[in-house]
Design an enzyme around this catalytic site. Structure first.
Site, short mmCIF file in Angstrom:
data_model
loop_
_atom_site.label_atom_id
_atom_site.label_comp_id
_atom_site.label_asym_id
_atom_site.label_seq_id
_atom_site.Cartn_x
_atom_site.Cartn_y
_atom_site.Cartn_z
CB SER A 4 -0.90 0.02 1.24
OG SER A 4 -1.59 1.25 1.34
CE1 TYR B 17 -3.80 -2.25 5.64
CE2 TYR B 17 -3.52 0.07 5.08
CZ TYR B 17 -3.77 -1.23 4.70
OH TYR B 17 -3.98 -1.53 3.36
#
Length: 248
Positions: free
Chosen positions: A141, A154
């Site tokens: 990501s 995360y």
């Protein structure tokens, strides 16, 4: 449409969203695909039906990647059904955002067990069967470089994915196995819709920062995965491929 003819792929977390799109894209290029799911059998079956309806080959296989035996079972199912393995897409992932004041051990373990441990366990099981020309594709990501607020855990998992990608590219290079990561920006998936982000001020803020002026669609990511799975990318390994419309 035969760039992956004769190839066998495992896509984890492929019952919906990015994983489902990748599974369909790989199959469209001729790969036989194991569509892994952890909870949504109906979603995985729908992906398999979509693939087989157009003449492709696919099976749905249950397995929680964060549990060693189940990660091994996903790979074993690919070998049992199709005889070999050429492509592994580590797509399984979970995300939750919260400020550091709300941090808990359970939150940490939940996110890391799937996003990092699951990737390692599935890759470990797969490596035994991967040979020259094989491709491992991790789904990272852009958060690992953007480091947005309220995403410490995360973002840490996706930073780990970046690091693991580099390590394994060097470790497996001697076997001519390529390892790369696709690092998407915001992508319109079922999960993003459920969170109410589409049409929100958050989405508008992301779009304003994105040179191409929109959020991503699942096929934007799937086409890059198919490229990295194919011989077209035979000289690419250890790369973090930003796929976010220029979002920095």
């Amino acid at each position: 449409m035969n760039k992956l003819k004769g190839k066998v792929a495992v896509v984890t977390g492929a019952s919906k969203g990015i994983g489902a799109a990748i599974a369909k894209s790989l199959a469209a290029e001729g790969a036989s695909v194991v569509v892994n799911y952890a909870s949504s059998k109906s979603g995985a079956d729908a992906v398999v039906s979509a693939i087989t309806a157009t003449g492709g080959k696919a099976i749905a296989v249950h397995g929680n990647v964060s549990k060693r035996a189940e990660a091994q079972g996903i790979i074993d199912a690919a070998i049992k059904s199709f005889g070999h393995l050429d492509i592994l897409v580590n797509n399984s992932g979970v995300y939750e955002f919260s400020p550091i004041e709300s941090f808990t051990e359970d939150h940490y373990n939940k996110i890391f067990n799937v996003n990092v441990l699951g990737l390692l366990l599935t890759t470990q099981a797969a490596v035994e069967h991967l040979g020259e020309g094989a491709s491992i594709i991790n789904i990272g990501s852009v958060v690992s470089s953007l480091t947005p607020p309220n995403s410490a855990v995360y973002t840490a998992t996706k930073g780990a994915v970046d690091a693991i990608t580099g390590v394994l590219a060097k470790e497996l290079g001697a076997k001519k196995i390529r390892v790369n990561s696709i690092n998407p920006g915001m992508v319109e998936t079922e999960g993003v819709q459920t969170m109410g982000l589409i049409g929100s001020d958050f989405e508008k803020g992301i779009v304003a920062q994105t040179p191409l002026g929109r959020v991503g669609q699942v096929d934007d990511i799937a086409s890059v995965a198919t490229f990295l799975a194919s011989n077209d990318s035979k000289w690419i390994t250890g790369e973090l491929v930003r796929t976010g419309g220029g979002l920095r």
